[in-house]
Every structure is written in structure tokens, then in C-alpha cells.
Motif scaffolding. Structure first.
Motif, short mmCIF file in Angstrom:
data_model
loop_
_atom_site.label_atom_id
_atom_site.label_comp_id
_atom_site.label_asym_id
_atom_site.label_seq_id
_atom_site.Cartn_x
_atom_site.Cartn_y
_atom_site.Cartn_z
N GLY A 109 0.81 -1.21 0.00
CA GLY A 109 0.00 0.00 0.00
C GLY A 109 0.84 1.26 0.00
N LEU A 110 0.29 2.32 0.60
CA LEU A 110 0.94 3.63 0.63
C LEU A 110 1.11 4.10 2.06
N VAL A 111 2.14 4.94 2.27
CA VAL A 111 2.38 5.49 3.60
C VAL A 111 2.94 6.91 3.49
N VAL A 112 2.44 7.76 4.39
CA VAL A 112 3.05 9.06 4.67
C VAL A 112 3.43 8.99 6.14
N PRO A 113 4.73 8.82 6.43
CA PRO A 113 5.15 8.67 7.82
C PRO A 113 4.94 9.96 8.62
N CYS A 114 4.72 9.79 9.91
CA CYS A 114 4.54 10.91 10.85
C CYS A 114 3.36 11.77 10.42
#
Length: 151
Positions: A109-114
Motif C-alpha cells: 500500500g501507501l504510507v506518509v510517515p509521521c
């Protein structure tokens, strides 16, 4: 002239198909109770044609859910969502989710950390810091998916 008229005829069909697909696709958001950023992100999704539902989870269970779903520990955020076989971690813009669903990447999938300032529901978009959306590969590695520049 004929190709111009054809494009005018087909344009509305393409425009309406994406929101209809989003509305019909279950979008489950795992979050902590009362988290304003999570609720704001869900509103962002609704404003962009998705129909997310939220499930409140205790912090430890949410962390376990992330790990079990393949989100790298160093890339976590404040909510974890599931849509059409993909994991969406953090404040991923709806446009990137729509792109993932249309391109059908072989990935977790996708991630935008923090919580980067200026990502959906974290400060104004017109005053954002630069941030990246990452594609989570099946082996746990990540690749750049989209980069947003500083405004």
C-alpha cells in the motif's frame, strides 16, 4: 474535429466513474478514539468521493494491526486504513489513493510517515513542508510514489 467531439463526449464518463468506484469501495480506517487528525483525514477522503468508516482501537492493538499488515515500523503514522486490498498509513492524499487503485501496483500500500505539515488535515496546503508518499513493497521496502514540494 471528430476527435475533439469524442473527447468531450468521453470526458464526463471518466470523471464520474472514479467517484462512483470510490463510493462503492469499502474504506476502513483504524484509529484512536477522538483523534482530530484521523477524523479530519476521513473528512478529506469524503470530500474526495470516498466513503470511509472508522473503527476506534487502543494504541497497542493499532500498532499490532500496522505491523501485521506490513507497514514498516519506521514509517508509521496515526491511523491505518484498508481499501481494496491495500493498506493506507497516515495522511496520504486522496489523489494518491485513487492513483494506486487505478494503477493496481503489486504492493502492500501507501504510507506518509509521521504527520508532515501541509499533508491532508495537518495545516494548510498552501503553507506545507515538503513530504513524500511512499509505496510499501511486499518485502517491506519502500519506493517513492509521489513527492510534494514545499509551498
Amino acid at each position: 474535429m471528430k476527435s475533439f467531439l469524442t473527447s468531450l463526449t468521453l470526458a464526463p464518463v471518466g470523471f464520474t466513474a472514479a467517484p462512483a468506484f470510490a463510493q462503492d469501495t469499502p474504506f476502513e480506517v483504524m484509529k484512536t478514539n477522538g483523534c482530530g487528525c484521523c477524523l479530519g483525514w476521513m473528512n478529506h477522503l469524503e470530500d474526495n468521493g470516498f466513503a470511509p468508516t472508522g473503527e476506534d482501537m487502543h494504541g497497542g492493538l493499532l500498532i499490532r494491526q500496522r505491523i501485521d499488515s506490513g507497514v514498516p515500523q519506521a514509517m508509521t503514522s496515526f491511523h491505518t486504513a484498508f481499501v481494496d486490498g491495500y493498506v493506507i498509513e497516515g495522511h496520504v492524499p486522496a489523489a494518491d489513493i485513487r492513483r494506486l487503485l487505478s494503477e493496481r501496483h503489486d504492493a502492500v500500500g501507501l504510507v506518509v510517515p509521521c504527520m508532515p505539515y501541509g499533508s491532508p488535515c495537518v495545516g494548510p496546503d498552501d503553507n506545507r513542508e515538503a513530504y513524500d508518499v511512499f509505496l510499501i513493497n511486499d518485502d517491506g521496502s519502500t519506493d517513492d510514489f509521489t513527492s510534494y514540494s514545499e509551498n
